[in-house]
Write a protein that holds these residues in place. Structure first.
Motif, PDB file in Angstrom:
ATOM      1  N   ARG A  64       5.988 -12.292  -7.810  1.00 27.03           N
ATOM      2  CA  ARG A  64       5.065 -11.376  -8.487  1.00 27.03           C
ATOM      3  C   ARG A  64       5.647 -10.907  -9.805  1.00 27.03           C
ATOM      4  NH1 ARG A  64       4.017  -5.423  -6.702  1.00 27.03           N
ATOM      5  NH2 ARG A  64       5.275  -5.117  -8.561  1.00 27.03           N
ATOM      6  N   HIS A 121      -5.202  -2.896  -3.603  1.00 28.64           N
ATOM      7  CA  HIS A 121      -4.782  -4.032  -2.784  1.00 28.64           C
ATOM      8  C   HIS A 121      -3.848  -3.564  -1.677  1.00 28.64           C
ATOM      9  CE1 HIS A 121      -1.595  -3.918  -5.906  1.00 28.64           C
ATOM     10  NE2 HIS A 121      -0.799  -4.345  -4.940  1.00 28.64           N
ATOM     11  N   ASP A 145      -0.371  -0.967  -8.153  1.00 32.40           N
ATOM     12  CA  ASP A 145       1.053  -1.083  -8.454  1.00 32.40           C
ATOM     13  C   ASP A 145       1.502  -0.017  -9.452  1.00 32.40           C
ATOM     14  OD1 ASP A 145       1.408  -3.144  -6.684  1.00 32.40           O
ATOM     15  OD2 ASP A 145       0.907  -4.689  -8.161  1.00 32.40           O
ATOM     16  N   HIS A 154      -3.057   0.597  -2.139  1.00 32.49           N
ATOM     17  CA  HIS A 154      -2.438   1.164  -3.344  1.00 32.49           C
ATOM     18  C   HIS A 154      -2.793   0.327  -4.567  1.00 32.49           C
ATOM     19  CE1 HIS A 154       0.300  -2.105  -2.263  1.00 32.49           C
ATOM     20  NE2 HIS A 154       0.709  -2.097  -3.532  1.00 32.49           N
TER      21      HIS A 154
HETATM   22 FE   LIG Z   1       1.317  -3.868  -4.638  1.00 32.71          FE
END
Ligand SMILES: [Fe+2]
Length: 406
Positions: A368, A348, A174, A172
């Motif tokens: 993150r 990723h 983000d 996918h």
């Molecule tokens: Fe992700």
């Protein structure tokens, strides 16, 4: 990258960040990825330094700024740094919408409500290895704690703790399922798994489950999807190199393709280009060329003017192209590394990971941040209020005490 270009890059790096700094790369066989060593992100960056790093990401797609000193570098420094790349976005794990998990398929326009810190992952993480590993202090809803331990340890009737291996996620980018997708995401690595007790001297064995995917993809595509790293690396695919490898005539056809994306199945959705051009480097790449990147969580996309089955066949073919070995890169995490990727230029995936762990040797702990909108050379950002309300949950902006941290 030619030798001469590398020398110029390192020369510029040394001029801007000091004589002790250098770079390494490419990290991927496709030419993507560069590691920068010796940069201290505790200090605010000047205009030329920010320009250098923005340019580097626009060219290399993935960059790692290695070795931040975690006794000095805080999540506030990290969030200040992220502000250069776009408006940091609160992560769905940290808030509710209309009283429901913001991650689930549901009322995504409901009232925004922050989850209290004591109910977030970080608080559970801190219970697992109380004397050995605690999350870096923070309250920010933009920080996603990515980890394989959450304080819940499950024992069997003999008091043993069987470890479990998760199978990894689906490929996918983000938050591609919103009208303005995430531009840059970044990890700060706090702890990486060091145990290598599985087959082949790896951290974990390859999972044998088919992953979260819908049935019906070809065996070859499934094989490529499931070839995931086994030492806690983040798996990347370089969608710029994958686009560039195609014949010019096919590139021209693909550049015309629009995808209908939607947040929830009942939405009308909107059209978004399959191919994007990076505004700084001019490099073209696929943005999320995947039919169902979040199976059973977000609806599959449609290619404009194609039926559902045609859309799937078209995008499965592209996904199989992008996931070829020659465009793949598994990034091994090391404590103190700040690693950024451009979501328009990469895919990723999260790796198979050990759960229910009882040894710090197995602990994987990363933070993150994800950013939307335009990059900026100077801080604070000045995103218009109505833009923030539309694109950033809760209209969140990083508070001044973080931007002005010493
Ligand atoms: Fe992700």
């Amino acid at each position: 990258m030619a030798n001469q270009d590398t020398q110029q890059l390192d020369q510029q790096l040394r001029q801007l960040f000091g004589a002790h700094t250098y770079s390494e790369g490419p990290l991927a066989v496709s030419g993507a990825g560069r590691r920068f060593v010796g940069l201290d992100l505790c200090h605010p960056l000047n205009l030329d330094q920010v320009t250098f790093i923005l340019d580097a990401l626009s060219q290399f797609r993935i960059i790692s700024i290695a070795g931040q000193d975690l006794t000095a570098f805080s999540l506030a420094h990290f969030e200040r740094f992220a502000n250069h790349w776009g408006a940091p976005v609160p992560h769905p794990n940290n808030f509710l919408r209309g009283g429901k998990s913001a991650q689930s398929d549901g009322d995504s326009d409901g009232e925004f409500e922050l989850i209290p810190f004591e109910n977030r992952t970080a608080s559970a993480v801190n219970l697992t290895f109380p004397d050995q590993l605690q999350c870096l202090a923070h309250q920010s809803p933009a920080v996603l704690v990515v980890t394989n331990f959450r304080g819940q340890i499950v024992g069997d009737s003999n008091g043993n703790r069987p470890t479990q291996v998760g199978r990894g996620g689906s490929w996918h980018t983000d938050i591609e399922y919103e009208p303005l997708p995430i531009y840059v995401s970044m990890f700060l690595v706090h702890h990486a798994p060091m145990a290598r007790t599985a087959e082949g001297g790896n951290w974990v064995n390859a999972p044998d489950s088919p992953g979260p995917y819908f049935e019906g993809s070809s065996d070859e595509l499934m094989k490529r999807r499931m070839r995931l790293p086994l030492n806690g690396e983040t798996a990347f695919a370089d969608t710029a190199a994958a686009f560039s490898a195609l014949p010019t005539s096919e590139q021209a056809e693909l550049e015309k393709v629009q995808l209908r994306r939607r947040l929830n199945i009942q939405d009308k959705g909107w059209l978004a280009p399959l191919v994007r051009t990076n505004p700084r480097s001019g490099i073209k790449s696929f943005h999320s060329p995947i039919w169902a990147s979040r199976p059973r969580v977000r609806p599959p996309v449609e290619v404009d003017s194609m039926s559902e089955s045609e859309s799937r066949a078209f995008l499965d073919r592209l996904e199989a192209h992008v996931l070829q070995e020659r465009f793949r890169y598994d990034h091994l995490h090391q404590p103190g590394d700040v690693t950024l990727w451009d979501n328009y230029m990469t895919l990723h995936n999260s790796p198979p990971s050990k759960g229910n762990i009882d040894s710090i040797e197995d602990a994987r702990l990363l933070y993150r941040l994800s950013c939307k909108g335009e990059s900026t050379l100077t801080l604070p950002r000045h995103d218009p209020e109505d833009w923030l309300k539309t694109h950033v949950p809760g209209g969140y902006t990083t508070p001044p005490e973080i931007i002005n941290i010493g």
